[in-house]
Design an enzyme around this catalytic site. Sequence first.
Site, short mmCIF file in Angstrom:
data_model
loop_
_atom_site.label_atom_id
_atom_site.label_comp_id
_atom_site.label_asym_id
_atom_site.label_seq_id
_atom_site.Cartn_x
_atom_site.Cartn_y
_atom_site.Cartn_z
N LYS A 56 0.83 -1.22 0.00
CA LYS A 56 0.00 0.00 0.00
C LYS A 56 0.86 1.27 0.00
O LYS A 56 0.61 2.18 -0.76
CB LYS A 56 -0.90 0.06 1.25
CG LYS A 56 -1.99 -0.98 1.30
CD LYS A 56 -2.99 -0.66 2.42
CE LYS A 56 -2.38 -0.61 3.81
NZ LYS A 56 -1.84 -1.89 4.28
N ARG A 58 -9.47 0.56 9.24
CA ARG A 58 -8.90 -0.71 9.69
C ARG A 58 -9.96 -1.61 10.31
O ARG A 58 -9.66 -2.74 10.68
CB ARG A 58 -7.84 -0.47 10.77
CG ARG A 58 -6.50 0.08 10.28
CD ARG A 58 -5.71 -0.95 9.55
NE ARG A 58 -4.34 -1.15 9.95
CZ ARG A 58 -3.29 -0.42 9.60
NH1 ARG A 58 -3.45 0.67 8.89
NH2 ARG A 58 -2.09 -0.75 9.97
N ARG A 108 11.55 -5.70 4.80
CA ARG A 108 11.38 -4.32 5.26
C ARG A 108 11.98 -4.13 6.65
O ARG A 108 12.55 -3.08 6.94
CB ARG A 108 9.89 -3.96 5.27
CG ARG A 108 9.65 -2.50 5.52
CD ARG A 108 8.22 -2.12 5.25
NE ARG A 108 7.36 -2.47 6.37
CZ ARG A 108 6.03 -2.34 6.35
NH1 ARG A 108 5.42 -1.91 5.29
NH2 ARG A 108 5.32 -2.65 7.40
N ARG A 123 11.65 -0.58 11.11
CA ARG A 123 10.43 -0.11 11.77
C ARG A 123 10.19 -0.90 13.05
O ARG A 123 10.34 -2.12 13.06
CB ARG A 123 9.23 -0.30 10.83
CG ARG A 123 8.65 1.02 10.37
CD ARG A 123 7.56 0.82 9.37
NE ARG A 123 6.36 0.24 9.93
CZ ARG A 123 5.20 0.21 9.30
NH1 ARG A 123 5.09 0.72 8.10
NH2 ARG A 123 4.13 -0.33 9.86
P1 AMP Z 1 0.68 1.13 8.95
O1 AMP Z 1 1.81 2.04 8.64
O2 AMP Z 1 -0.58 1.50 8.19
O3 AMP Z 1 1.02 -0.32 8.79
O4 AMP Z 1 0.32 1.35 10.50
C1 AMP Z 1 1.24 1.06 11.51
C2 AMP Z 1 0.52 0.94 12.84
O5 AMP Z 1 -0.13 2.19 13.15
C3 AMP Z 1 -0.59 -0.09 12.91
O6 AMP Z 1 -0.12 -1.38 13.19
C4 AMP Z 1 -1.45 0.47 14.05
O7 AMP Z 1 -0.87 0.23 15.32
C5 AMP Z 1 -1.38 1.96 13.79
N1 AMP Z 1 -2.46 2.40 12.86
C6 AMP Z 1 -2.32 2.87 11.59
N2 AMP Z 1 -3.50 3.16 11.05
C7 AMP Z 1 -4.43 2.86 11.98
C8 AMP Z 1 -5.85 2.91 12.03
N3 AMP Z 1 -6.57 3.31 10.97
N4 AMP Z 1 -6.46 2.52 13.19
C9 AMP Z 1 -5.77 2.10 14.24
N5 AMP Z 1 -4.44 2.01 14.27
C10 AMP Z 1 -3.76 2.38 13.15
#
Ligand code: AMP
Length: 186
Positions: A13, A88, A127, A133
């Site tokens: 994504k 999510r 990654r 990360r």
């Molecule tokens: P991502 O970069 O989208 O993989 O997000 C990394 C982390 O941020 C996730 O594992 C969640 O802990 C938090 N996070 C990101 N987007 C959301 C969301 N829409 N709702 C809740 N937690 C989120």
Amino acid sequence: MRMVLLGAPGSGKGTQAALLKQSLAVPHISTGELLRAAVAAGTPLGLQAKAVMESGALVSDEIVLGMLEERFGRADIGSGFILDGYPRNLAQARALDGLLGRLKLPVEKAVQLDVAEETLLGRLAGRAKAEGRADDNPESVKKRLTVYQEQTAPVIDYYAEHGTLVRVPGEGTVDEILARILAALR
Ligand code: AMP
């Protein structure tokens, strides 16, 4: 174009959103990036979110929606947007429809990137080495994939029911996948 980009952790994504941003000339809004920026800046919200993110669980709907409302308050979304990492779960999908309905900027397309689990695991391991990360360690990855299956996958059906869903195979080269997404948006 106002779109949401859906897919499991490691589905690409973030990579595709960065390219789509150039092709479509619209902002890329990633809730994960917004949260990581808040953590890095040490804001009260960032302090609250940090441990939850590292564990691989979801940050509370309330916190993320508040952050998103603030972002959607900026004028640049008038040209459209690529939303990545949100919604999510079903509550977030409904909250997003409410927010965008009030702004009169409803989602036009939801693009689901379909990627096999073995591919996801391979990409996330790669990654972890490349980017370091905090949530790419094996325990958090496992948790994030479970959270995805249990809470996020139902969002695909939500958009299918609303008639905005397109599914795109998310395997192949980055350029091939981008071309498929652009074709699906037409
Ligand atoms: P991502 O970069 O989208 O993989 O997000 C990394 C982390 O941020 C996730 O594992 C969640 O802990 C938090 N996070 C990101 N987007 C959301 C969301 N829409 N709702 C809740 N937690 C989120």
